[in-house]
Write a protein that holds these residues in place. Sequence first.
Motif, PDB file in Angstrom:
ATOM      1  N   THR A  51       0.833  -1.205   0.000  1.00  0.00           N
ATOM      2  CA  THR A  51       0.000   0.000   0.000  1.00  0.00           C
ATOM      3  C   THR A  51       0.868   1.256   0.000  1.00  0.00           C
ATOM      4  O   THR A  51       0.596   2.214  -0.732  1.00  0.00           O
ATOM      5  N   ILE A  52       1.915   1.249   0.813  1.00  0.00           N
ATOM      6  CA  ILE A  52       2.809   2.400   0.902  1.00  0.00           C
ATOM      7  C   ILE A  52       3.546   2.618  -0.421  1.00  0.00           C
ATOM      8  O   ILE A  52       3.592   3.739  -0.939  1.00  0.00           O
ATOM      9  N   MET A  53       4.096   1.569  -0.976  1.00  0.00           N
ATOM     10  CA  MET A  53       4.842   1.707  -2.232  1.00  0.00           C
ATOM     11  C   MET A  53       3.925   2.165  -3.371  1.00  0.00           C
ATOM     12  O   MET A  53       4.315   2.985  -4.199  1.00  0.00           O
ATOM     13  N   SER A  54       2.717   1.679  -3.398  1.00  0.00           N
ATOM     14  CA  SER A  54       1.749   2.107  -4.403  1.00  0.00           C
ATOM     15  C   SER A  54       1.430   3.594  -4.233  1.00  0.00           C
ATOM     16  O   SER A  54       1.356   4.339  -5.214  1.00  0.00           O
ATOM     17  N   ALA A  55       1.261   4.039  -2.999  1.00  0.00           N
ATOM     18  CA  ALA A  55       0.980   5.453  -2.729  1.00  0.00           C
ATOM     19  C   ALA A  55       2.166   6.329  -3.126  1.00  0.00           C
ATOM     20  O   ALA A  55       1.970   7.430  -3.661  1.00  0.00           O
ATOM     21  N   GLN A 110      -2.531   3.261  10.026  1.00  0.00           N
ATOM     22  CA  GLN A 110      -2.885   4.362   9.124  1.00  0.00           C
ATOM     23  C   GLN A 110      -2.268   4.155   7.746  1.00  0.00           C
ATOM     24  O   GLN A 110      -2.826   4.582   6.740  1.00  0.00           O
ATOM     25  N   LEU A 111      -1.123   3.480   7.707  1.00  0.00           N
ATOM     26  CA  LEU A 111      -0.425   3.261   6.441  1.00  0.00           C
ATOM     27  C   LEU A 111      -1.056   2.147   5.604  1.00  0.00           C
ATOM     28  O   LEU A 111      -0.617   1.893   4.491  1.00  0.00           O
ATOM     29  N   LEU A 112      -2.089   1.532   6.113  1.00  0.00           N
ATOM     30  CA  LEU A 112      -2.840   0.530   5.348  1.00  0.00           C
ATOM     31  C   LEU A 112      -3.994   1.174   4.582  1.00  0.00           C
ATOM     32  O   LEU A 112      -4.630   0.531   3.757  1.00  0.00           O
ATOM     33  N   LYS A 113      -4.264   2.436   4.850  1.00  0.00           N
ATOM     34  CA  LYS A 113      -5.432   3.124   4.281  1.00  0.00           C
ATOM     35  C   LYS A 113      -5.017   4.016   3.108  1.00  0.00           C
ATOM     36  O   LYS A 113      -4.387   5.055   3.302  1.00  0.00           O
ATOM     37  N   LYS A 114      -5.386   3.593   1.909  1.00  0.00           N
ATOM     38  CA  LYS A 114      -5.031   4.331   0.694  1.00  0.00           C
ATOM     39  C   LYS A 114      -5.518   5.774   0.755  1.00  0.00           C
ATOM     40  O   LYS A 114      -4.806   6.680   0.342  1.00  0.00           O
ATOM     41  N   SER A 115      -6.721   5.987   1.273  1.00  0.00           N
ATOM     42  CA  SER A 115      -7.280   7.343   1.315  1.00  0.00           C
ATOM     43  C   SER A 115      -6.467   8.263   2.226  1.00  0.00           C
ATOM     44  O   SER A 115      -6.274   9.442   1.920  1.00  0.00           O
ATOM     45  N   PHE A 120      -2.494  12.550   2.797  1.00  0.00           N
ATOM     46  CA  PHE A 120      -1.188  12.917   3.352  1.00  0.00           C
ATOM     47  C   PHE A 120      -0.321  13.595   2.284  1.00  0.00           C
ATOM     48  O   PHE A 120       0.230  14.674   2.503  1.00  0.00           O
ATOM     49  N   PHE A 121      -0.213  12.983   1.117  1.00  0.00           N
ATOM     50  CA  PHE A 121       0.615  13.558   0.060  1.00  0.00           C
ATOM     51  C   PHE A 121      -0.002  14.823  -0.521  1.00  0.00           C
ATOM     52  O   PHE A 121       0.717  15.764  -0.866  1.00  0.00           O
TER      53      PHE A 121
END
Length: 134
Positions: A51-55, A110-115, A120-121
């Motif tokens: 999820t993090i790498m995708s974000a 929180q880092l599991l949530k794409k939204s 954040f970004f």
Amino acid sequence: MPEYVPARGFKEMENLLRLYENQRNIYIYFYGEKDKQGRSWCPDCVAAEDTIMSAFRSHAPADCLILVVDVGNREFWMGKDNAFRKPPYSVDGIPALIHWKGVERLDGDQLLKKSLLELFFEETDSRKSNAVTQ
């Protein structure tokens, strides 16, 4: 595309922050050390990694720097003298993502949530922030 810079341990991270600090928007991603198969000892880090790498690929500002920081093995991480846990980083749990020189941070689940990662970004993209204030 964001630039990814790996940092192994506290000293290397601080040296890289000094090197890059005036050059661009910086994010610091903290995770547990990985074994030879590329798997972290930290189950939460493993669960959140995709999820993090995708974000990072989809939402991080194109001109940013992402320091990918290996905080060490479990024994080191759990030590009471761990420098990552002290200000200005104050990382109490991993995985964690902070916006350097900002107040924004995401930790653990929180880092599991794409939204949340997208927001954040969006909130930390200096190009968007500057456009709003001008």
